[in-house]
Design a protein around this motif. Structure first.
Motif, PDB file in Angstrom:
ATOM      1  N   ILE A 191      12.137  20.013  13.138  1.00 14.36           N
ATOM      2  CA  ILE A 191      13.368  20.315  12.399  1.00 14.36           C
ATOM      3  C   ILE A 191      14.355  19.150  12.512  1.00 14.36           C
ATOM      4  CG2 ILE A 191      15.369  21.866  12.278  1.00 14.36           C
ATOM      5  CD1 ILE A 191      13.345  23.998  13.546  1.00 14.36           C
ATOM      6  N   GLY A 192      14.346  18.466  13.662  1.00 13.88           N
ATOM      7  CA  GLY A 192      15.287  17.381  13.890  1.00 13.88           C
ATOM      8  C   GLY A 192      16.183  17.694  15.075  1.00 13.88           C
ATOM      9  N   CYS A 193      16.185  16.795  16.077  1.00 13.78           N
ATOM     10  CA  CYS A 193      17.012  17.013  17.270  1.00 13.78           C
ATOM     11  C   CYS A 193      17.292  15.657  17.905  1.00 13.78           C
ATOM     12  CB  CYS A 193      16.291  17.937  18.255  1.00 13.78           C
ATOM     13  SG  CYS A 193      14.826  17.204  18.999  1.00 13.78           S
ATOM     14  N   ASN A 194      17.904  15.652  19.081  1.00 17.53           N
ATOM     15  CA  ASN A 194      18.230  14.390  19.737  1.00 17.53           C
ATOM     16  C   ASN A 194      16.983  13.627  20.175  1.00 17.53           C
ATOM     17  OD1 ASN A 194      20.935  14.634  19.458  1.00 17.53           O
ATOM     18  ND2 ASN A 194      21.242  15.609  21.462  1.00 17.53           N
ATOM     19  N   VAL A 195      15.971  14.375  20.633  1.00 14.94           N
ATOM     20  CA  VAL A 195      14.742  13.740  21.120  1.00 14.94           C
ATOM     21  C   VAL A 195      14.122  12.885  20.019  1.00 14.94           C
ATOM     22  CG1 VAL A 195      12.400  14.162  21.957  1.00 14.94           C
ATOM     23  CG2 VAL A 195      14.296  15.558  22.809  1.00 14.94           C
ATOM     24  N   CYS A 196      14.090  13.409  18.797  1.00 16.77           N
ATOM     25  CA  CYS A 196      13.424  12.694  17.696  1.00 16.77           C
ATOM     26  C   CYS A 196      14.439  11.954  16.830  1.00 16.77           C
ATOM     27  CB  CYS A 196      12.598  13.660  16.860  1.00 16.77           C
ATOM     28  SG  CYS A 196      13.545  15.045  16.207  1.00 16.77           S
ATOM     29  N   LYS A 197      15.670  11.823  17.296  1.00 16.84           N
ATOM     30  CA  LYS A 197      16.742  11.166  16.542  1.00 16.84           C
ATOM     31  C   LYS A 197      16.849  11.756  15.138  1.00 16.84           C
ATOM     32  CE  LYS A 197      16.200   6.863  19.115  1.00 16.84           C
ATOM     33  NZ  LYS A 197      14.923   6.159  19.237  1.00 16.84           N
ATOM     34  N   SER A 208       4.706  15.629  15.061  1.00 20.21           N
ATOM     35  CA  SER A 208       5.936  16.387  14.825  1.00 20.21           C
ATOM     36  C   SER A 208       6.592  16.641  16.171  1.00 20.21           C
ATOM     37  CB  SER A 208       5.630  17.685  14.089  1.00 20.21           C
ATOM     38  OG  SER A 208       4.633  18.423  14.761  1.00 20.21           O
ATOM     39  N   CYS A 209       7.901  16.557  16.207  1.00 25.93           N
ATOM     40  CA  CYS A 209       8.652  16.564  17.471  1.00 25.93           C
ATOM     41  C   CYS A 209       8.392  17.861  18.236  1.00 25.93           C
ATOM     42  CB  CYS A 209      10.132  16.397  17.176  1.00 25.93           C
ATOM     43  SG  CYS A 209      11.164  16.527  18.641  1.00 25.93           S
ATOM     44  N   PRO A 210       7.855  17.757  19.465  1.00 27.31           N
ATOM     45  CA  PRO A 210       7.563  18.982  20.225  1.00 27.31           C
ATOM     46  C   PRO A 210       8.839  19.703  20.664  1.00 27.31           C
ATOM     47  CG  PRO A 210       6.901  17.027  21.469  1.00 27.31           C
ATOM     48  CD  PRO A 210       7.431  16.548  20.164  1.00 27.31           C
ATOM     49  N   ALA A 211       9.969  18.973  20.704  1.00 30.21           N
ATOM     50  CA  ALA A 211      11.205  19.602  21.172  1.00 30.21           C
ATOM     51  C   ALA A 211      11.815  20.515  20.106  1.00 30.21           C
ATOM     52  CB  ALA A 211      12.207  18.532  21.584  1.00 30.21           C
ATOM     53  N   CYS A 212      11.659  20.152  18.832  1.00 31.97           N
ATOM     54  CA  CYS A 212      12.330  20.929  17.780  1.00 31.97           C
ATOM     55  C   CYS A 212      11.339  21.394  16.719  1.00 31.97           C
ATOM     56  CB  CYS A 212      13.420  20.090  17.132  1.00 31.97           C
ATOM     57  SG  CYS A 212      12.784  18.646  16.274  1.00 31.97           S
ATOM     58  N   SER A 213      10.034  21.198  16.960  1.00 26.56           N
ATOM     59  CA  SER A 213       9.001  21.575  15.988  1.00 26.56           C
ATOM     60  C   SER A 213       9.222  20.906  14.635  1.00 26.56           C
ATOM     61  CB  SER A 213       8.944  23.089  15.797  1.00 26.56           C
ATOM     62  OG  SER A 213       8.797  23.719  17.043  1.00 26.56           O
TER      63      SER A 213
HETATM   64 ZN   LIG Z   1      13.131  16.855  17.534  1.00 24.75          ZN
END
Ligand SMILES: [Zn+2]
Lengths: 713, 351
Positions: free
Chosen positions: B274-280, B267-272
């Motif tokens: 939720i969805g953000c730019n790091v995980c597209k 799971s994306c460490p940047a947004c936990s």
């Molecule tokens: Zn993310």
């Protein structure tokens, strides 16, 4: 691989509502979040079945999915293959394409002849004859499917062969039978520089390594790769020879490399086409040709199949599946999943299941573990619990690993930046002969993409000088660098070189700082009975990469039992020579060092012993000793350490403290005066001046004798 | 007190006095300190006169030390004096919190390379999970790089276009999985090892590709090891790396030396998640590949060992691999992979 959902649905027995429900059910079963659009959700399902969905063009049932097909699954480079997968994870029934044909008239061999001269490269070749066709445009449904794949429709015959390629993963080729000299097909190797004009583009001259499909006179196609101009189907064509064959994947790949060519056909033959599906593909195409272009299909086909491929049954133990997958799967679910993939269930017992894999999975379903993977994949990896019961364990740390860690800490604490440089270097760079005078090992020409990355370095210095140069050009400030890396030294008579772990250092702030940092390495490494010293090389042995007056050997000194000391040269330290600086265009001549790191990692080191702190006052005596230039401070220090154990006033003297060094005319050439302070102290009482003076006098006498020194007047 | 002790004490006092006067920009205090310590009638001069107290055999040494002291104090005075002009004349407190140290007085600060720091972090986490760090050669033979990893003789990766060859019998390893093979050849199961190291593949060098890069490969062989152990181990690992609550998931994949094989995401460490730019916007990021050791690899090892130590009916295992550059790039937001091997000091200082 493009997957138009419209085309996919030709093989799924489900209306819109049933399909939408099946997609929602599969999502729930695999614990995935559905998207607002069923096409996107289907893409996600494919991703979790092992076909990563890269993108979705359009939406709803008109969308086209872009799927990655893994190299072990060439059977899914077609719509039917992906439909089988979808049917398995959506739990929907499939609709098989129609393969039945109506043959009539004389046998195919009446109309054409065929010879296969190289059955190793072409293990299967079949040709059907269809006479009296009418070439024209394809019907709309066929044109739509090809356009969805990004293809331009041409005519009904060519479109049908392309359709079969994308439906069944079987490339076919249709020849105009009347344009084949002698109405003959010969599968053979090309003659050297034999003329051939491909349907489009240009190709390099043919060589005997290339397999061609020839007629009675000349090549009319390159087997499995591309057809030739002249024998292709045209509006005037009435009789067709339909090729359905199988080629050796490695040969196809080599030919493509050599010819710098690649087509949808060669892409599939390289990855493997179902050799047992040749007849099906041929029949399916013949059926469509008869249906869409008219004509009659001659009886049978010309067929070369000298070594029919076998199909092997295999078993799956339920216990083994559960043990490896980590999830218990019900036996009836296991057999249902395998059946959905086309496996014929031959026998079932409580303990195991025996199946015959489908022909198109002959290669990748050959062992029990292959079946286990299929069941696990379709059951869903999301069902694997993230729980381990493996025992706790604290593994040992190797001395080499610990030593490198400490070396890194030491130099970064002293202000050096660690760098990591490429082991592939430009062989044209000036190469300092640190470890060897031989040129660096070169990569094979074929492997080389860039000349400046075409050799394996044999020292770190070349990389460090390049790094200094880069930072000089970019004006990034004073450069102080170190690197722990491998250098590659050829070993006589061995294919593989020695890989030596070395420490490289580069310091623009000068010799003194670097020399000090290196000499103090033994403290960082907590070495026991060993240290490093710097000594000038023997006359005539100064390396060309160092300025002569600055060149030092880095020497590892180990104290042995008795009074013995073992000394080994383990590297170099000095100022980079003027020639080297010029070659790298450096404005500042850096101090550099390169040290064989493994020789430090193997030395005894370990927790140092605690010595209780003194409770009595100290008595200091200073000494100024005139010695030869060659005497290093560390030698004096070591001597006093050792003297401590011989001296009657045992344990009453402590570490010597370096004060200063002085050089001057009054001392004479090649001499220096080293001043230091010696501390005397008893553990349990104050020493009298008398006691200290006596001990000190005796110590100084020993010192003068050992170093052939004099006291400074 | 002996002369030597007086010298040491005076040295410390004098250096402190010069430094304080220079720091405050106090010219009067600096001049007073100069007169007191190194003036014509200063303390150093006075010590020279006391040389007579010192026993004869120590005189030259103490004399030499005194000369060195005089030089040192003179330098310290000059340095302090040179700062006077620069120092703000008004309202400068003795404990100035707004100004940094002048560059020449700042202690030098070095750093470990970002790749080293990334590897060290992975290594420490995996060590806590029982994995021992091992090493293998970078120049390999075909057996360790291909044959024993179940890569068939006609596989495309064996072409000289996809692997760097030195000669027919020597190539640059294209994966750290070679170390798995070497470990199993020399050690009996059970086994839990990781192999960090450098690998090479002919590739165009651009912002996202390099021909030289780094991997960490892990291998565990034991009795009754399952995919649940693999997932559980990696779950603990990502929680250590990115924090509690990080989740792991598998997608089916293919590698010749593992079966079943999977791509691992967390799971994306940047947004936990939720969805953000790091995980597209997907909530997940790719970590690397993993899977259960293919029995064909065990059979190849047994063949090389000449025994049945790795009987696939008795032992099972898992393997996983991470791309170090990819992890470090994601962690620091680095967008150009070439920065790692280039060593621009501005990059090394910044990251
Ligand atoms: Zn993310």
């Amino acid at each position: 691989m493009k997957l138009p959902i419209l085309w996919l649905r030709d093989y799924l027995d489900a209306n819109d509502r049933q399909l939408a429900e099946a997609i929602a059910d599969a999502c729930a079963r695999w614990e995935l979040n559905p998207s607002h659009d069923p096409a996107h959700t289907l893409g996600t399902l494919f991703t979790f079945a092992g076909f990563n969905c890269d993108g979705v063009a359009g939406s709803g049932w008109n969308a086209v999915l872009e799927l990655d097909v893994l190299s072990n699954r060439p059977d899914c480079l077609c719509v039917l293959g992906l439909a089988r997968e979808a049917a398995a994870f959506l739990k929907l029934p499939t609709l098989a394409p129609a393969f039945q044909i109506a043959e009539s008239g004389a046998d195919a061999s009446t109309w054409a002849q065929m010879t296969v001269e190289d059955a190793k490269t072409c293990p299967r070749y079949t040709a059907r004859v269809i006479r009296g066709v009418k070439v024209g445009p394809s019907p709309q449904w066929l044109q739509d499917r090809l356009k969805a794949m990004g293809l331009t429709p041409r005519n009904n015959i060519v479109d049908i062969t392309n359709f079969i390629l994308f439906e069944l993963n079987h490339p076919l080729h249709a020849f105009d039978l009347n344009k084949l000299a002698g109405k003959r097909i010969v599968v053979r190797r090309a003659k050297d520089k034999e003329p051939f004009k491909p349907l489009y583009d240009e190709l390099p001259p043919l060589t005997p390594e290339t397999l061609v499909i020839a007629d009675g006179e000349k090549p009319v196609a390159i087997g499995g790769i591309i057809g030739g101009a002249g024998s292709e189907v045209s509006p005037a064509t009435t009789d067709i020879l339909l090729e359905a064959a199988c080629f050796d994947p490695a040969s196809i790949r080599r030919s493509c490399r050599r010819l710098k060519a690649g087509t949808d056909s060669s892409y599939r033959f390289e990855r493997g086409v179902d050799i047992l599906g040749v007849e099906r593909a041929s029949a399916r195409a013949a059926r469509l040709i008869a249906e869409l272009a008219g004509g009659t299909i001659a009886k049978g086909s010309l067929d070369s199949n000298p070594h029919p491929a076998p199909l092997k049954e295999l078993s799956l133990r339920h216990e083994r599946l559960n043990a490896l997958y980590g999830v218990n799967v019900a036996p009836q679910e296991t057999s249902a999943l395998l059946a959905a993939l086309g496996c014929a269930i031959l026998r079932e017992t409580a303990a195991e299941l025996t199946v015959l894999p489908p022909t198109w999975r002959r290669h990748d379903l050959a062992r029990e573990v292959d079946l286990i993977e299929e069941v696990a994949r379709l059951h869903g990896y999301n069902h694997v619990p993230a729980v381990t019961s493996m025992s706790a364990r604290i593994p040992p740390r190797s001395p080499a690993e610990a030593a490198i860690d400490r070396v890194r800490e030491h130099f970064s604490a002293l202000g050096y930046f660690e760098c990591t440089t490429d082991s592939l270097i430009d062989p044209k760079a000036p190469m300092p002969a640190v470890w060897t005078g031989e040129p660096p090992l070169a990569l094979n020409k074929q492997s080389v993409l860039r000349e400046d990355h075409s050799s394996l370095r044999n020292c770190l210095l070349v990389s460090l000088l390049n790094t200094q140069r880069l930072n000089q050009d970019r004006r990034t400030g004073i450069v102080r660098l170190f690197e722990c890396g491998k250098v590659f030294l050829p070993k006589a008579g061995q294919a593989r070189p020695e890989e030596r772990q070395v420490l490289g250092l580069l310091d623009e702030t000068g010799f003194a700082a670097l020399a000090d940092a290196v000499r103090r390495l033994h403290e960082a490494l907590s070495l026991d009975g060993a240290h490093l010293k710097l000594v000038p090389p023997e006359p005539g042995y100064t390396p060309a990469f160092l300025a002569p007056e600055s060149a030092c050997r880095v020497v590892r000194v180990r104290e042995m039992p008795g009074d013995e000391r073992a000394e080994d040269a383990i590297g170099w330290l000095g100022i980079a020579s003027a020639a080297l600086c010029k070659a790298f265009d450096l404005k500042r001549a850096p101090a550099v060092a390169e040290i064989h790191l493994a020789t430090l990692a193997t030395l005894p080191s370990g927790p140092r012993r605690y010595v209780p702190l003194p409770t009595q006052p100290e008595n200091a005596r200073d000494v100024a000793l005139v010695v030869d230039e060659s005497v290093a401070w560390q030698e004096i220090e070591r001597f006093t350490e050792k003297y401590k154990n011989l001296e009657p006033l045992r344990d009453k003297r402590e570490a010597t403290r370096f004060l200063s060094v002085f050089r001057g005319k009054q001392l004479g050439a090649g001499k220096k005066s080293v001043a230091f302070s010696v501390v005397y102290r008893a553990a349990d009482r104050s020493l009298t001046d008398e006691e200290v003076n006596t001990a000190h006098r005796r110590f100084v006498d020993e010192l003068l004798k050992t170093f052939n020194a004099a006291l400074r007047a | 007190m002996s002369l030597q002790d007086d010298i040491a004490q005076t040295r410390a006092e004098a250096l402190a006095a010069f430094d304080a006067a220079g720091g405050k920009g106090d010219a009067a205090a600096l001049e007073a300190a100069r007169i007191k310590y190194i003036g014509a009638n200063g303390l150093v001069k006075a010590f020279m006169k006391r040389l007579g107290e010192v026993p004869k055999d120590q005189k030259p040494a103490v004399g030499q030390a005194l000369n060195a002291l005089k030089d040192e104090l003179t330098n310290a005075h000059d340095a302090a004096k040179s700062r006077l002009g620069a120092a703000a004349p008004k309202s400068v407190s003795a404990f100035d919190v707004t100004e940094p140290l002048p560059p020449e007085r700042q202690p030098a600060l070095g750093k470990l390379h970002p790749l080293t720091r990334t590897v060290n972090e992975l290594r420490d986490l995996l060590r806590a999970l029982g994995f021992e760090v091992v090493e293998g050669p970078e120049v390999e033979d075909e057996r360790h790089n291909f044959d024993d990893l179940n890569i068939p003789p006609d596989h495309p990766s064996r072409d000289s276009f996809d692997t760097f060859f030195l000669s027919k019998d020597a190539l640059l390893r294209s994966q750290t999985s070679t170390v798995q093979v070497r470990m199993m050849e020399t050690r009996k199961p059970p086994l839990r090892v990781i192999a960090p190291g450098r690998v090479y593949r002919p590739d165009i060098i651009d912002a996202t590709h390099h021909s030289t890069f780094h991997q960490v490969e892990g291998l565990c062989v034991d009795m009754g090891v399952s995919m649940a152990d693999l997932k559980g181990t990696l779950q603990l690992f990502v929680e250590g790396l990115f924090g509690e609550g990080t989740r792991i998931r598998f997608r089916p994949s293919f590698f010749p030396f593992t079966e079943p094989s999977a791509e691992m995401d967390c799971s994306c460490p940047a947004c936990s998640g939720i969805g953000c730019n790091v995980c597209k916007q997907t909530g997940w990021v790719e970590l690397g590949g993993c899977g259960m050791v293919d029995p064909a690899v065990f059979e190849a090892i047994n063949h090389a060992r000449g025994d049945k130590a790795y009987d696939p009916e008795v032992w099972s295992g898992f393997a996983f691999g991470f791309w170090i550059e990819r992890l470090a790039m994601r962690r620091h937001g680095i967008t150009d992979i070439r920065r790692f091997l280039e060593n621009d000091l501005r990059f090394l200082r910044q990251i």
